[in-house]
Design an enzyme around this catalytic site. Structure first.
Site, PDB file in Angstrom:
ATOM      1  N   ASN A 185      70.024  32.860  89.831  1.00 53.41           N
ATOM      2  CA  ASN A 185      69.071  31.765  90.058  1.00 53.41           C
ATOM      3  C   ASN A 185      69.725  30.495  89.528  1.00 53.41           C
ATOM      4  OD1 ASN A 185      66.998  29.951  90.136  1.00 53.41           O
ATOM      5  ND2 ASN A 185      65.692  31.030  88.644  1.00 53.41           N
ATOM      6  N   TRP A 186      70.204  29.679  90.451  1.00 55.29           N
ATOM      7  CA  TRP A 186      70.971  28.486  90.048  1.00 55.29           C
ATOM      8  C   TRP A 186      70.064  27.350  89.586  1.00 55.29           C
ATOM      9  CZ3 TRP A 186      75.278  28.094  94.438  1.00 55.29           C
ATOM     10  CH2 TRP A 186      76.118  29.221  94.341  1.00 55.29           C
ATOM     11  N   LYS A 187      68.759  27.515  89.755  1.00 57.02           N
ATOM     12  CA  LYS A 187      67.781  26.496  89.328  1.00 57.02           C
ATOM     13  C   LYS A 187      68.196  25.118  89.870  1.00 57.02           C
ATOM     14  CE  LYS A 187      66.573  29.485  85.488  1.00 57.02           C
ATOM     15  NZ  LYS A 187      66.011  29.653  84.161  1.00 57.02           N
ATOM     16  N   HIS A 219      58.477  32.281  89.615  1.00 61.94           N
ATOM     17  CA  HIS A 219      59.299  32.122  88.410  1.00 61.94           C
ATOM     18  C   HIS A 219      58.466  31.429  87.333  1.00 61.94           C
ATOM     19  CE1 HIS A 219      62.399  30.762  85.661  1.00 61.94           C
ATOM     20  NE2 HIS A 219      63.150  31.719  86.167  1.00 61.94           N
ATOM     21  N   GLU A 270      59.097  29.127  85.378  1.00 64.69           N
ATOM     22  CA  GLU A 270      59.196  27.652  85.397  1.00 64.69           C
ATOM     23  C   GLU A 270      58.277  27.070  86.465  1.00 64.69           C
ATOM     24  OE1 GLU A 270      63.463  27.566  85.676  1.00 64.69           O
ATOM     25  OE2 GLU A 270      63.554  28.419  83.665  1.00 64.69           O
ATOM     26  N   GLU A 288      60.745  38.837  83.576  1.00 64.28           N
ATOM     27  CA  GLU A 288      61.420  37.800  82.799  1.00 64.28           C
ATOM     28  C   GLU A 288      60.501  37.330  81.678  1.00 64.28           C
ATOM     29  OE1 GLU A 288      64.716  35.796  85.339  1.00 64.28           O
ATOM     30  OE2 GLU A 288      62.882  34.622  85.526  1.00 64.28           O
ATOM     31  N   GLY A 299      66.573  31.222  78.940  1.00 63.58           N
ATOM     32  CA  GLY A 299      67.321  30.046  78.507  1.00 63.58           C
ATOM     33  C   GLY A 299      67.347  29.852  77.004  1.00 63.58           C
ATOM     34  N   SER A 355      68.331  35.421  79.518  1.00 68.93           N
ATOM     35  CA  SER A 355      69.527  35.397  78.670  1.00 68.93           C
ATOM     36  C   SER A 355      70.439  36.612  78.869  1.00 68.93           C
ATOM     37  CB  SER A 355      69.148  35.242  77.190  1.00 68.93           C
ATOM     38  OG  SER A 355      68.459  34.008  76.989  1.00 68.93           O
ATOM     39  N   GLY A 364      70.153  33.366  85.024  1.00 66.14           N
ATOM     40  CA  GLY A 364      70.086  31.911  85.068  1.00 66.14           C
ATOM     41  C   GLY A 364      71.418  31.300  84.667  1.00 66.14           C
ATOM     42  N   GLY A 365      71.519  30.876  83.409  1.00 65.57           N
ATOM     43  CA  GLY A 365      72.694  30.139  82.928  1.00 65.57           C
ATOM     44  C   GLY A 365      74.022  30.813  83.248  1.00 65.57           C
TER      45      GLY A 365
HETATM   46  P1  13P Z   1      68.668  32.482  81.698  1.00 62.81           P
HETATM   47  O1  13P Z   1      69.549  33.618  82.189  1.00 62.81           O
HETATM   48  O2  13P Z   1      69.335  31.152  81.643  1.00 62.81           O
HETATM   49  O3  13P Z   1      67.936  32.858  80.448  1.00 62.81           O
HETATM   50  O4  13P Z   1      67.522  32.310  82.835  1.00 62.81           O
HETATM   51  C1  13P Z   1      66.865  33.424  83.293  1.00 62.81           C
HETATM   52  C2  13P Z   1      66.074  33.038  84.476  1.00 62.81           C
HETATM   53  O5  13P Z   1      65.140  32.274  84.377  1.00 62.81           O
HETATM   54  C3  13P Z   1      66.482  33.583  85.780  1.00 62.81           C
HETATM   55  O6  13P Z   1      65.506  33.346  86.741  1.00 62.81           O
END
Ligand code: 13P
Length: 251
Positions: free
Chosen positions: A9-11, A93, A95, A165, A171, A210, A231-232
């Site tokens: 997920n590149w956000k 998600h 967010e 999640e 994050g 994470s 994510g990251g």
């Molecule tokens: P991180 O891997 O940066 O914690 O993010 C997880 C995420 O929200 C994937 O959708």
């Protein structure tokens, strides 16, 4: 046997150029036995789709509108995403839920629209730290799934992927322990089994929060953890591919 999946997920990150470069790097390494998905911002889907051509890496979007077309300014429909080669859409998600007001009901409506368009939702659930500390983890994640059952019926997840999640792990560098994650994944599978036994055995439940090359193998090694939503670490091809390899080793 469930095929492991690792989805990035590149956000809201990258430029056209960097998204194409990242997609090219991911596509250059074939990871056998794992479904590898990348989810760039919608505006980059066309370019990324081109960059993935000829590889087995699959394309996903980060959200979709519940409606097909009409007066819904700023939205993108599942059919439009499909035109760009998307096969997956992340829905609900945390967010989206916490920053943009996506309710259980609107996530369920989006989920329904994604399935109707022939795409596969990656339906996200997760509790906040307050929820967990109050002992409400399962009540929260089950109510998130229940909304989709209410909107779509007992086979709501027959062609879907679920991502657990925990909000407190996203994050933050704080990961759920493999045991904590496994416990929730197993209970989610049981919750689905009460409505649809066949789907419960087949549905992939990814863990997100994470995940990195150092912890992926232990998490994905758990019996009910079928991969990761990253994510990251998905923004660095070497890290993302190392996570994909860790999933392949569990296949
Ligand atoms: P991180 O891997 O940066 O914690 O993010 C997880 C995420 O929200 C994937 O959708």
């Amino acid at each position: 046997m469930r095929t492991p999946m690792v989805a990035g997920n590149w956000k809201l990150n990258g430029s056209r150029q960097s998204a194409v470069a990242l997609a090219g790097e991911v596509a250059a390494t074939e990871v056998a036995g794992v479904d590898v998905v990348v989810c760039p911002v919608s505006l980059h889907l066309g370019d990324v789709s081109q960059a993935l051509k000829g590889s087995s890496v699959l394309l996903g979007a980060q959200n979709a509108c519940a409606e097909e077309q009409g007066a819904f300014t700023g939205e993108v429909s599942s059919t439009m995403l499909a035109e760009f080669g998307c096969q997956y859409v992340i829905i609900g998600h945390s967010e989206r839920r916490s920053l943009f007001g996506d309710s259980n009901e609107s996530c369920a409506a989006r989920h329904k629209a994604v399935v109707a368009a022939g795409l596969t939702p990656i339906f996200c659930v997760g509790e906040t730290l307050d929820d967990r500390e109050a002992g409400n983890t399962m009540a929260v994640v089950e109510s998130q799934l229940q909304a989709a059952f209410d909107a779509c019926g007992d086979n709501a997840f027959a062609s879907a992927v679920i991502a657990y999640e925990p909000v407190w792990a996203i994050g933050t560098g704080k990961t759920a322990t493999p045991e904590q994650a496994q416990e929730v994944h197993a209970e989610l599978r049981q919750f689905i089994a009460a409505r649809d036994q066949q789907t419960a055995s087949a549905v992939r439940i990814l863990y997100g929060g994470s995940v990195n090359p150092g912890n992926a193998a232990e998490l994905i090694g758990k019996p009910d953890i079928d991969g990761g939503l990253i994510g990251g670490a998905a923004l660095k091809s070497a890290d993302f591919l190392a996570i994909c390899q860790a999933a392949a080793a569990q296949a």
